[in-house]
Motif scaffolding. Structure first.
Motif, PDB file in Angstrom:
ATOM      1  N   GLY A 176       0.801  -1.210   0.000  1.00 15.55           N
ATOM      2  CA  GLY A 176       0.000   0.000   0.000  1.00 15.55           C
ATOM      3  C   GLY A 176       0.832   1.257   0.000  1.00 15.55           C
ATOM      4  O   GLY A 176       2.002   1.257  -0.415  1.00 15.55           O
ATOM      5  N   TYR A 230      -5.883 -11.079   7.712  1.00 13.90           N
ATOM      6  CA  TYR A 230      -5.779 -10.125   6.599  1.00 13.90           C
ATOM      7  C   TYR A 230      -6.456  -8.816   6.996  1.00 13.90           C
ATOM      8  O   TYR A 230      -7.588  -8.808   7.504  1.00 13.90           O
ATOM      9  N   ASP A 234      -7.291  -4.791   5.515  1.00 18.68           N
ATOM     10  CA  ASP A 234      -7.312  -3.810   4.436  1.00 18.68           C
ATOM     11  C   ASP A 234      -7.884  -2.536   5.045  1.00 18.68           C
ATOM     12  O   ASP A 234      -9.061  -2.498   5.432  1.00 18.68           O
ATOM     13  N   GLU A 274      -2.604  -2.774   2.988  1.00 19.53           N
ATOM     14  CA  GLU A 274      -3.043  -4.144   3.241  1.00 19.53           C
ATOM     15  C   GLU A 274      -1.935  -4.839   4.022  1.00 19.53           C
ATOM     16  O   GLU A 274      -0.762  -4.774   3.639  1.00 19.53           O
TER      17      GLU A 274
END
Length: 254
Positions: free
Chosen positions: A40, A227, A229, A242
């Motif tokens: 990112g 995970y 985001d 991320e």
């Protein structure tokens, strides 16, 4: 960073609940190790103006390797949880663009050192709409309401700077999602959860899957993959990233 005085009352609430008798209740503690890899961009902005820097191409940030902790209380169809995860990325890279950080100009080909630190506090409540314990494999599925509090600090030092530039911000983001658990046996369970919310130009997606293995009653191991985001645009800090990676640890249940 959140004041410790704000965290202690949460622990007191858990302890008070744990002393009350409920059907199907438990109090669990988890402590483990989390590895996260970043993707990112970040920027230091002034009045919303700044240059986005790629975490890999420009800053060459290393993986984050930190300890994590969780406490959870379940009674009946409800569950409360509090999770703490420190995230720390650092690296030295060669910039590929001309731009500004906090209004201070830098040049392409500058060597830059960057530290990106984030303390993530995750406070959640789950209500299990489905809670079957009379099947060959016990199945639970519920709605989860959570607040993710991200406390972010960024240090950026390009070689053309006279001194490092720093920015920080604390952003609470509520999320709504689902949590599920399948107990394949008394000693083996699989957990999955996902939550998302977009709020005031910020958003947060958090998903994980893990396996719990308890060869000894009340003591066990867990491992999984997580995970994130997220986008944080607050207090002159812009982070759109991320993070993902495996985790593992020990758990104790009462």
């Amino acid at each position: 960073m959140l004041n410790k005085c704000k965290v202690l009352p949460l622990l007191v609430v858990f302890l008070l609940f744990s002393s009350t008798s409920f059907a199907d209740e438990f109090l669990s503690f988890k402590g483990g190790y989390q590895l996260l890899s970043p993707e990112g961009t970040i920027a230091g902005t002034v009045n919303g103006i700044g240059t986005a820097l790629d975490l890999e191409r420009d800053l060459d940030l290393d993986d984050s390797e930190d300890l994590t902790a969780e406490i959870a209380l379940k009674w009946g169809n409800s569950q409360l949880s509090f999770n703490y995860l420190p995230i720390s990325f650092s690296g030295t890279g060669t910039l590929t663009v001309n731009g500004e950080f906090n209004g201070v100009p830098f040049s392409a080909n500058d060597t830059a050192k960057t530290d990106l630190d984030m303390d993530l506090y995750d406070i959640g409540y789950t209500y299990y709409l489905l809670n079957f314990d009379d099947l060959p494999a016990r199945f639970q599925l519920g709605l989860e309401f959570a607040v993710k509090v991200a406390d972010v600090d960024v240090m950026f030092d390009a070689e053309s700077f006279s001194e490092p530039e720093t920015e920080s911000g604390t952003v609470p983001i509520p999320t709504v999602g689902v949590r599920s658990r399948i107990a394949l046996a008394d000693f083996l369970g699989v957990i999955g959860r996902i939550g998302y919310m977009e709020f005031d130009d910020n958003y947060f997606l958090d998903a994980e899957a893990q396996i719990e293995f308890s060869p000894v009653p009340m003591v066990g191991l867990y491992a999984g993959y997580r995970y994130f985001d997220l986008k944080i645009d607050e207090d002159d800090v812009f982070v759109e990233t991320e993070f993902s990676g495996p985790f593992a640890g020990l758990m104790v249940r009462f």
